[in-house]
Design a protein around this motif. Structure first.
Motif, short mmCIF file in Angstrom:
data_model
loop_
_atom_site.label_atom_id
_atom_site.label_comp_id
_atom_site.label_asym_id
_atom_site.label_seq_id
_atom_site.Cartn_x
_atom_site.Cartn_y
_atom_site.Cartn_z
N LEU A 1 0.85 -1.19 0.00
CA LEU A 1 0.00 0.00 0.00
C LEU A 1 0.88 1.24 0.00
O LEU A 1 1.94 1.27 0.61
N GLY A 2 0.44 2.26 -0.67
CA GLY A 2 1.23 3.49 -0.76
C GLY A 2 2.07 3.50 -2.02
O GLY A 2 2.05 2.58 -2.83
N ALA A 3 2.81 4.56 -2.16
CA ALA A 3 3.58 4.77 -3.39
C ALA A 3 5.07 4.49 -3.20
O ALA A 3 5.90 5.22 -3.69
N SER A 4 5.40 3.44 -2.48
CA SER A 4 6.81 3.13 -2.29
C SER A 4 7.36 2.41 -3.52
O SER A 4 6.63 1.72 -4.23
N ARG A 5 8.65 2.62 -3.76
CA ARG A 5 9.32 1.97 -4.89
C ARG A 5 10.70 1.53 -4.45
O ARG A 5 11.34 2.16 -3.62
N TRP A 6 11.15 0.43 -5.05
CA TRP A 6 12.49 -0.08 -4.80
C TRP A 6 13.44 0.52 -5.83
O TRP A 6 13.03 0.88 -6.93
N ARG A 7 14.72 0.59 -5.46
CA ARG A 7 15.75 1.03 -6.41
C ARG A 7 17.03 0.28 -6.11
O ARG A 7 17.26 -0.18 -4.99
N VAL A 8 17.85 0.16 -7.14
CA VAL A 8 19.16 -0.48 -7.00
C VAL A 8 20.13 0.60 -6.51
O VAL A 8 20.40 1.56 -7.21
N ALA A 9 20.64 0.43 -5.29
CA ALA A 9 21.57 1.41 -4.73
C ALA A 9 23.02 1.02 -5.01
O ALA A 9 23.89 1.88 -5.11
N GLN A 10 23.26 -0.29 -5.15
CA GLN A 10 24.62 -0.78 -5.42
C GLN A 10 24.51 -2.15 -6.07
O GLN A 10 23.67 -2.95 -5.69
N ARG A 11 25.36 -2.39 -7.06
CA ARG A 11 25.40 -3.69 -7.71
C ARG A 11 26.80 -3.93 -8.24
O ARG A 11 27.52 -3.00 -8.56
N PRO A 12 27.19 -5.20 -8.34
CA PRO A 12 28.48 -5.51 -8.94
C PRO A 12 28.46 -5.15 -10.43
O PRO A 12 27.40 -5.21 -11.08
N SER A 13 29.59 -4.80 -10.98
CA SER A 13 29.66 -4.37 -12.38
C SER A 13 29.31 -5.48 -13.36
O SER A 13 28.91 -5.20 -14.49
N PRO B 1 21.86 -4.40 -15.75
CA PRO B 1 20.42 -4.26 -15.59
C PRO B 1 19.70 -4.32 -16.94
O PRO B 1 20.12 -3.66 -17.89
N ILE B 2 18.63 -5.13 -17.02
CA ILE B 2 17.85 -5.20 -18.25
C ILE B 2 16.38 -4.87 -18.01
O ILE B 2 15.63 -4.70 -18.96
N GLU B 3 15.96 -4.78 -16.74
CA GLU B 3 14.58 -4.38 -16.41
C GLU B 3 14.57 -3.72 -15.05
O GLU B 3 15.20 -4.19 -14.11
N ASP B 4 13.81 -2.63 -14.94
CA ASP B 4 13.68 -1.91 -13.67
C ASP B 4 12.37 -1.15 -13.71
O ASP B 4 12.25 -0.15 -14.41
N ARG C 1 22.65 -4.10 -3.31
CA ARG C 1 21.95 -3.34 -2.27
C ARG C 1 20.69 -2.74 -2.87
O ARG C 1 20.75 -1.92 -3.78
N MET C 2 19.54 -3.17 -2.35
CA MET C 2 18.25 -2.66 -2.79
C MET C 2 17.67 -1.78 -1.68
O MET C 2 17.76 -2.13 -0.51
N GLU C 3 17.10 -0.64 -2.07
CA GLU C 3 16.51 0.27 -1.10
C GLU C 3 15.08 0.59 -1.50
O GLU C 3 14.80 0.85 -2.66
N ARG C 4 14.18 0.57 -0.52
CA ARG C 4 12.79 0.95 -0.76
C ARG C 4 12.55 2.28 -0.09
O ARG C 4 12.75 2.43 1.12
N GLN C 5 12.13 3.24 -0.88
CA GLN C 5 11.83 4.57 -0.37
C GLN C 5 10.32 4.75 -0.36
O GLN C 5 9.65 4.47 -1.36
#
Length: 104
Positions: free
Chosen positions: A39-51, A55-58, A81-85
Motif C-alpha cells: 500500500l502506498g507509493a513506495s518503490r524499490w531502487r538499486v543502490a549498489q550492484r556488482p559491475s 540491468p535489463i529491467e527496472d 543493495r536494494m533500497e525501498r523509499q
C-alpha cells in the motif's frame, strides 16, 4: 558446413527476497528480483550492484539482471543493495542486501 551450439540460460527468480539471501548464477544467466507491491507509493531502487550484473529491467518492483563477463572477474559473494523509499517519508528507507556469486 555449419556447427550449431546450444547454450542454456537459467533464470533465477527471487520473490520478495530477504536480506542476506544468496544466489549462485553462471555467466549468461538472468537474475530477477521481484518485490511485492505494498500500500502506498513506495518503490524499490538499486543502490549498489556488482559491475558484472547488467540491468535489463527496472520498474520499481521487478528488477532483472544479466550476469555478464567471466567468472574470473566476479568475486564470490558480491552484494546487491536494494533500497525501498516510501513516498512522503524521505527518512524511512528499507534496505535488503543480496549476495550474488558467479559460478563456472
Amino acid at each position: 558446413m555449419s556447427i550449431a551450439t546450444k547454450q542454456l540460460i537459467s533464470h533465477h527468480v527471487l520473490e520478495d527476497p530477504a536480506s542476506g539471501q544468496a544466489v549462485d548464477a553462471r555467466v549468461g544467466d538472468c537474475v530477477q528480483l521481484v518485490f511485492r507491491r505494498r500500500l502506498g507509493a513506495s518503490r524499490w531502487r538499486v543502490a549498489q550492484r556488482p559491475s558484472y550484473l547488467v540491468p535489463i529491467e527496472d520498474d520499481g518492483h521487478v528488477f532483472s539482471f544479466l550476469v555478464f563477463g567471466s567468472a574470473e572477474l566476479a568475486s564470490s559473494g558480491d552484494t546487491v543493495r536494494m533500497e525501498r523509499q516510501r513516498s512522503g517519508r524521505p527518512d524511512s528507507v528499507e534496505v535488503r542486501l543480496l549476495d550474488v556469486a558467479v559460478t563456472a
